[in-house]
Design an enzyme around this catalytic site. Structure first.
Site, PDB file in Angstrom:
ATOM      1  N   CYS A 267       0.846  -1.196   0.000  1.00 45.14           N
ATOM      2  CA  CYS A 267       0.000   0.000   0.000  1.00 45.14           C
ATOM      3  C   CYS A 267       0.887   1.254   0.000  1.00 45.14           C
ATOM      4  O   CYS A 267       1.991   1.253   0.539  1.00 45.14           O
ATOM      5  CB  CYS A 267      -0.905   0.006   1.231  1.00 45.14           C
TER       6      CYS A 267
ATOM      7  N   ASP B 204       0.423   3.785   1.685  1.00 45.18           N
ATOM      8  CA  ASP B 204       0.380   4.386   3.024  1.00 45.18           C
ATOM      9  C   ASP B 204       1.796   4.694   3.539  1.00 45.18           C
ATOM     10  O   ASP B 204       2.666   3.815   3.540  1.00 45.18           O
ATOM     11  CB  ASP B 204      -0.324   3.398   3.974  1.00 45.18           C
TER      12      ASP B 204
ATOM     13  N   ARG C 130       2.916   4.916   6.322  1.00 48.50           N
ATOM     14  CA  ARG C 130       3.320   4.187   7.533  1.00 48.50           C
ATOM     15  C   ARG C 130       3.805   2.769   7.244  1.00 48.50           C
ATOM     16  O   ARG C 130       4.167   2.044   8.168  1.00 48.50           O
ATOM     17  CB  ARG C 130       2.146   4.152   8.519  1.00 48.50           C
TER      18      ARG C 130
ATOM     19  N   HIS D 139      -2.205  -4.035   4.986  1.00 50.58           N
ATOM     20  CA  HIS D 139      -2.037  -3.618   6.390  1.00 50.58           C
ATOM     21  C   HIS D 139      -3.389  -3.351   7.029  1.00 50.58           C
ATOM     22  O   HIS D 139      -4.343  -2.967   6.357  1.00 50.58           O
ATOM     23  CB  HIS D 139      -1.125  -2.384   6.491  1.00 50.58           C
TER      24      HIS D 139
ATOM     25  N   CYS E 133      -6.226   0.083   6.932  1.00 53.04           N
ATOM     26  CA  CYS E 133      -5.969   0.667   5.602  1.00 53.04           C
ATOM     27  C   CYS E 133      -7.101   1.621   5.206  1.00 53.04           C
ATOM     28  O   CYS E 133      -8.278   1.240   5.186  1.00 53.04           O
ATOM     29  CB  CYS E 133      -5.830  -0.450   4.571  1.00 53.04           C
TER      30      CYS E 133
HETATM   31 CO    CO Z   1      -3.447   1.266   3.030  1.00 51.79          CO
END
Ligand code: CO
Length: 205
Positions: free
Chosen positions: A40, A42, A44, A96, A99
């Site tokens: 992803c 993301d 993080r 994750h 999400c």
């Molecule tokens: Co995500």
């Protein structure tokens, strides 16, 4: 802001040079990563950091909600390079918990491009509606949907002509599904590995 990034980069490269002289010249000659990561976007969940890997050790493709669209030229060209040119043996689809993309796919349409991109997750939510309805709360339901999205992604990668051709010529490549916990920083194996010609993995399946 930009100046800050440039300074951090200088500090990092200086430190790296001191810790391991020859690191950059060696990497500049060739890359030979052991892993291909589909994850992803993301911020993080940076592949190198959460997997504890150095530059040069993981080839990466990331998009919103780590979706494997079977006709995504970006993903397919990266996958092809990973398998056919870099000869990577371990492919990881990593989702994750928590999400935002998965969450958006469980909400009303937003009338933007994300609705189109996230369509496979809505389809999974419909296919697994009965199982998902058993979840005690919305967060648990979304986290299970994130797992299902990874398992679906592993299947879709395995079904690509790229993997089918690789296996047909005897390449020892495996596709794994992992999920990362934002709350504890841990990667968990979803035990959905697909491999052919890998006795070491098939014995464990
Ligand atoms: Co995500």
């Amino acid at each position: 802001m930009l100046e800050d990034i440039l300074k951090r980069n200088r500090d990092w490269s200086d430190r790296r040079n001191i810790d391991e002289p020859g690191f950059f010249p060696r990497l500049s000659d060739q890359q030979a990563p052991g892993f291909f990561w589909i994850g992803c976007s993301d911020s993080r969940v940076p592949a190198n950091v959460v997997a504890g890997l150095d530059p040069g050790e993981v080839f990466v493709h990331r998009n919103v909600a780590n979706i494997v669209h079977s006709a995504d030229m970006n993903m397919l060209s990266t996958l092809e390079f990973a398998v056919d040119t870099l000869h990577i043996r371990e492919i990881i689809v990593c989702g994750h918990y928590g999400c935002g993309g998965v969450r958006a796919a469980t909400e009303e349409f937003s009338n933007n491009l994300a609705d189109h991109w996230l369509e496979p997750i809505r389809r999974l939510a419909r296919s697994y509606a009965a199982e998902l309805a058993q979840a005690p709360d919305a967060e648990t339901r979304r986290d299970r949907l994130a797992e299902l999205n990874v398992i679906d992604g592993v299947t879709r990668v395995a079904e690509t002509p790229i993997l089918q051709r690789a296996w047909a010529r005897g390449a020892q490549v495996a596709v794994h599904g992992l999920i990362y916990g934002l709350k504890d920083g841990r990667l968990n194996d979803l035990d959905c590995t697909i491999s052919r010609g890998r006795p070491d993995l098939e014995a464990a399946q």
